[in-house]
Design an enzyme around this catalytic site. Structure first.
Site, PDB file in Angstrom:
ATOM      1  CE  LYS A 194      -6.696   4.367  -3.143  1.00  0.00           C
ATOM      2  NZ  LYS A 194      -6.024   5.602  -3.592  1.00  0.00           N
ATOM      3  CE  LYS A 247      -5.635   4.106   0.764  1.00  0.00           C
ATOM      4  NZ  LYS A 247      -5.587   5.076  -0.256  1.00  0.00           N
TER       5      LYS A 247
HETATM    6  C1  PBG Z   1      -4.898   9.139  -3.042  1.00  0.00           C
HETATM    7  C2  PBG Z   1      -4.985   8.428  -1.738  1.00  0.00           C
HETATM    8  C3  PBG Z   1      -6.097   8.200  -0.913  1.00  0.00           C
HETATM    9  C4  PBG Z   1      -5.606   7.626   0.264  1.00  0.00           C
HETATM   10  C5  PBG Z   1      -4.235   7.465   0.094  1.00  0.00           C
HETATM   11  N1  PBG Z   1      -3.866   7.945  -1.159  1.00  0.00           N
HETATM   12  C6  PBG Z   1      -7.522   8.584  -1.029  1.00  0.00           C
HETATM   13  C7  PBG Z   1      -8.408   8.013  -2.051  1.00  0.00           C
HETATM   14  O1  PBG Z   1      -8.081   7.128  -2.814  1.00  0.00           O
HETATM   15  O2  PBG Z   1      -9.514   8.546  -2.087  1.00  0.00           O
HETATM   16  C8  PBG Z   1      -6.424   7.261   1.457  1.00  0.00           C
HETATM   17  C9  PBG Z   1      -5.703   7.151   2.747  1.00  0.00           C
HETATM   18  C10 PBG Z   1      -6.544   7.117   3.960  1.00  0.00           C
HETATM   19  O3  PBG Z   1      -7.788   7.068   3.935  1.00  0.00           O
HETATM   20  O4  PBG Z   1      -5.939   7.141   5.031  1.00  0.00           O
HETATM   21  N2  PBG Z   1      -5.542   8.553  -4.104  1.00  0.00           N
END
Ligand code: PBG
Length: 324
Positions: A194, A247
């Site tokens: 991520k 992601k």
């Molecule tokens: C929680 C999380 C996030 C997203 C999914 N789980 C946000 C982040 O890490 O700030 C983002 C999903 C999206 O942008 O569609 N940590």
């Protein structure tokens, strides 16, 4: 003599016979955002078509999406009360726990994955307990409460746990805790690779999880790193993850392919909020053919090597695939 590729492109029948990658409703996981209250269905201004919903509305929504052939959701919650450690999500009666139970009561076959993180539950908006010295998230302290959160989800009836906080060692800790409580068959989908991306902006509006200070670069990955991206996912595989994830998706199709070439586990791609919002806006302004571009980008994720696509487009895509 040159090769005539165009022979296999002359009409739709032959094109579909040789098409290598196709989308089906089974490819998608649909994100849902639950909020306290009743009869609440508030559209998020930065994400047209995405809503914050109270539990009763979420249950209704599940009925509708099942009719589209969509059977898998990933749940996020927006609690009324936030504090420094995110206590709300550690209670057996947390908003997520109540939502899972309510959905399961009406739609026992709905497959429910839960996002496991703390940013929605903490008053500072970071993904765990803060270490005052480093002004960053305390990794090991966060692992402990993550295990507690996972057990709350599991006991409420979640089908899959998806830790998204990018804490080192989390998969091993969750696997051990879940097994100890008897949840040996509950899979873990790790947000294993991520990135610290600017594409999460609209999500943080809907989940009300923007950090009140600093950013997430001390725990989420640097967007320039390709080899580390592979290592992050392989480490989570070693720790026991059942599904790996990349992601965001669109700017990281190369990473999905890199990981595909290095593991035999299923891979999920998260088509994130900023990717969705950009397309919506371009479509609404007549700059592109929205539906065609949407399907093109979704198929690109599958072609890159993803088996599962987490996307806010899931309902629209299923409608198109059903031909209505
Ligand atoms: C929680 C999380 C996030 C997203 C999914 N789980 C946000 C982040 O890490 O700030 C983002 C999903 C999206 O942008 O569609 N940590």
């Amino acid at each position: 003599m040159f090769k005539r590729f165009r022979r296999l492109r002359t009409n739709e029948t032959i094109r579909s016979l040789v098409r290598e990658t196709i989308l089906t409703p089974n490819d998608f996981m649909y994100p849902l955002f639950v909020k306290e209250g009743e009869n609440i269905k508030d559209e998020v201004s930065s994400m047209p078509g995405v809503f914050q919903m109270s539990i009763d509305e979420i249950v209704k929504e599940c009925g509708q999406i099942q009719e589209l052939g969509l059977n898998t959701v990933i749940l996020f919650a927006i609690p009324d009360v936030k504090d420094s450690v995110g206590s709300e999500c550690l209670c057996t009666n947390s908003i997520i726990a109540r939502t899972i139970k309510a959905i399961k009561e009406k739609y026992p076959n709905m497959y429910i994955a839960t996002d496991l993180c703390f940013c929605e539950y903490t008053d500072h908006g970071h993904c765990g307990i803060m270490d005052p010295k480093t002004q960053s998230v305390d990794n090991d302290a966060t692992l402990e409460i993550s295990a507690q959160q996972a057990i709350v989800h599991a006991k409420a009836g979640a089908n899959m746990i998806a830790p998204s906080g990018m804490m080192d060692g989390i998969i091993e800790v969750l696997r051990t805790a879940l097994d100890k409580e008897g949840f040996v068959n509950l899979p873990i989908m790790s947000y294993s690779t991520k990135f610290a991306s600017a594409f999460y902006g609209p999500f943080r509006d809907v989940a009300e999880s923007t950090p009140s200070f600093g950013d997430r670069r001390t725990y989420q990955m640097d967007v320039g790193n390709r080899l580390e991206a592979i290592e992050e996912s392989l480490e989570d595989e070693r720790q026991g993850a059942d599904i790996l994830m990349v992601k965001p998706a669109l700017s990281f199709l190369d990473t999905i392919r890199d990981i595909r070439n290095n593991t035999n586990l299923p891979i999920a791609a998260y088509n994130v909020s900023g990717e969705y919002a950009m397309l919506k806006l371009a479509g609404a302004n007549g700059l592109i053919d929205y539906e065609k571009v949407m399907m093109e980008k979704l198929v690109s994720m599958k072609r890159a090597g993803a088996n599962i696509i987490i996307t806010y487009h899931a309902k629209e895509a299923c409608k198109l695939l059903q031909g209505n």
